[in-house]
Design an enzyme around this catalytic site. Sequence first.
Site, PDB file in Angstrom:
ATOM      1  N   ASP A  49     -29.957  93.981   9.013  1.00 46.70           N
ATOM      2  CA  ASP A  49     -31.341  94.345   8.737  1.00 46.70           C
ATOM      3  C   ASP A  49     -32.249  93.125   8.855  1.00 46.70           C
ATOM      4  OD1 ASP A  49     -30.626  93.036   6.412  1.00 46.70           O
ATOM      5  OD2 ASP A  49     -31.020  94.731   5.075  1.00 46.70           O
ATOM      6  N   SER A  50     -31.653  91.977   9.161  1.00 45.64           N
ATOM      7  CA  SER A  50     -32.434  90.793   9.541  1.00 45.64           C
ATOM      8  C   SER A  50     -33.275  91.061  10.782  1.00 45.64           C
ATOM      9  CB  SER A  50     -31.508  89.602   9.783  1.00 45.64           C
ATOM     10  OG  SER A  50     -30.412  89.960  10.612  1.00 45.64           O
ATOM     11  N   ASP A  88     -26.060  97.702   9.602  1.00 41.76           N
ATOM     12  CA  ASP A  88     -26.449  97.260   8.264  1.00 41.76           C
ATOM     13  C   ASP A  88     -27.416  98.281   7.674  1.00 41.76           C
ATOM     14  OD1 ASP A  88     -26.807  95.725   6.033  1.00 41.76           O
ATOM     15  OD2 ASP A  88     -27.679  94.005   7.065  1.00 41.76           O
ATOM     16  N   LYS A 118     -22.486  98.419   6.816  1.00 43.23           N
ATOM     17  CA  LYS A 118     -22.473  97.404   5.760  1.00 43.23           C
ATOM     18  C   LYS A 118     -23.458  97.807   4.683  1.00 43.23           C
ATOM     19  CE  LYS A 118     -24.612  93.347   5.975  1.00 43.23           C
ATOM     20  NZ  LYS A 118     -25.400  93.386   4.705  1.00 43.23           N
ATOM     21  N   GLU A 120     -25.066  96.440   0.739  1.00 48.04           N
ATOM     22  CA  GLU A 120     -25.194  95.324  -0.201  1.00 48.04           C
ATOM     23  C   GLU A 120     -24.873  95.784  -1.620  1.00 48.04           C
ATOM     24  OE1 GLU A 120     -28.973  93.399  -0.044  1.00 48.04           O
ATOM     25  OE2 GLU A 120     -28.896  93.024   2.112  1.00 48.04           O
ATOM     26  N   GLU A 187     -22.497  85.816   0.879  1.00 56.47           N
ATOM     27  CA  GLU A 187     -23.679  85.075   1.337  1.00 56.47           C
ATOM     28  C   GLU A 187     -24.221  84.152   0.257  1.00 56.47           C
ATOM     29  OE1 GLU A 187     -28.089  85.679   3.381  1.00 56.47           O
ATOM     30  OE2 GLU A 187     -26.793  87.425   3.054  1.00 56.47           O
TER      31      GLU A 187
END
Length: 270
Positions: A49-50, A88, A118, A120, A187
């Site tokens: 999502d960057s 993501d 993915k 979080e 991270e």
Amino acid sequence: MSDAPRKMTLRDLRKLYDDGERIVSLTAYDTLTARFVDDAGVHLILVGDSLGMTMLGYPTTVRVTLDESLHHTAAVVRGVQHALVIGDMPFLTFQVSPEEAMRNAGRYLQQAGADGVKVEGGREIAPTVRRLVDVGIPVLGHIGLLPQKVVGEGGYRVYGRTPQEADSLMEDALALEAAGAFGIVVESVSAAVAERITGGIKIPTIGIGAGRHCSGQVQVIHDILGLFEAFVPKHTRRYGNLAQEVRRIVAAYRDDVRDGNFPGEENSWK
């Protein structure tokens, strides 16, 4: 028989881990870049999502929508023949309920053609991870710095610098492992704590700003190419300066057009 590498599977990733080989991961957000990354032999491509910051100009990842993420994930899949492609899941696409997470995650496999997703979070998201895994959706976990929570946390920082935080991260990793995650992104975690986590679970850890003792590493491709100029994160290493090179090329083209040197005879039909 062809000697070309075949499409990688989660079983192949597991074998790399079991054999003690480092897992190589990079982000990609479009077909052409994905093809370059895939040709280089990267094992896992993360459509992070960057993309909100690298491709769409958002200040954080929070504004990325599900449709935007699926659009870029599908583009990456079209450029990949060998690597695993993991989508993501954006903010609020998996946190509301396990049922909604399952519907949204399923779109990554059905609609975009990804190999998994993915998410979080640690213990609080483990029941949702279990639900996804139970229906056949591979899940990569993510602990430590969670970009989708940066606004609430008040900014970026390193995690695991107190015994309590280190223990909490370990519990998160164990919960994700028990829920069936095939691996965990770690991270911005102190190197010693990341090493402890890696040694304390039996699934791969993929580090980003978490030291050299993780099972593998992931980086944002714009950072290693030198395309993102606002700042250079401590966790990255620039392997080139493509921003400078792109400016040079565009300026040369500009000058040739302005001076009448392009197009030339070789660029024209008679």
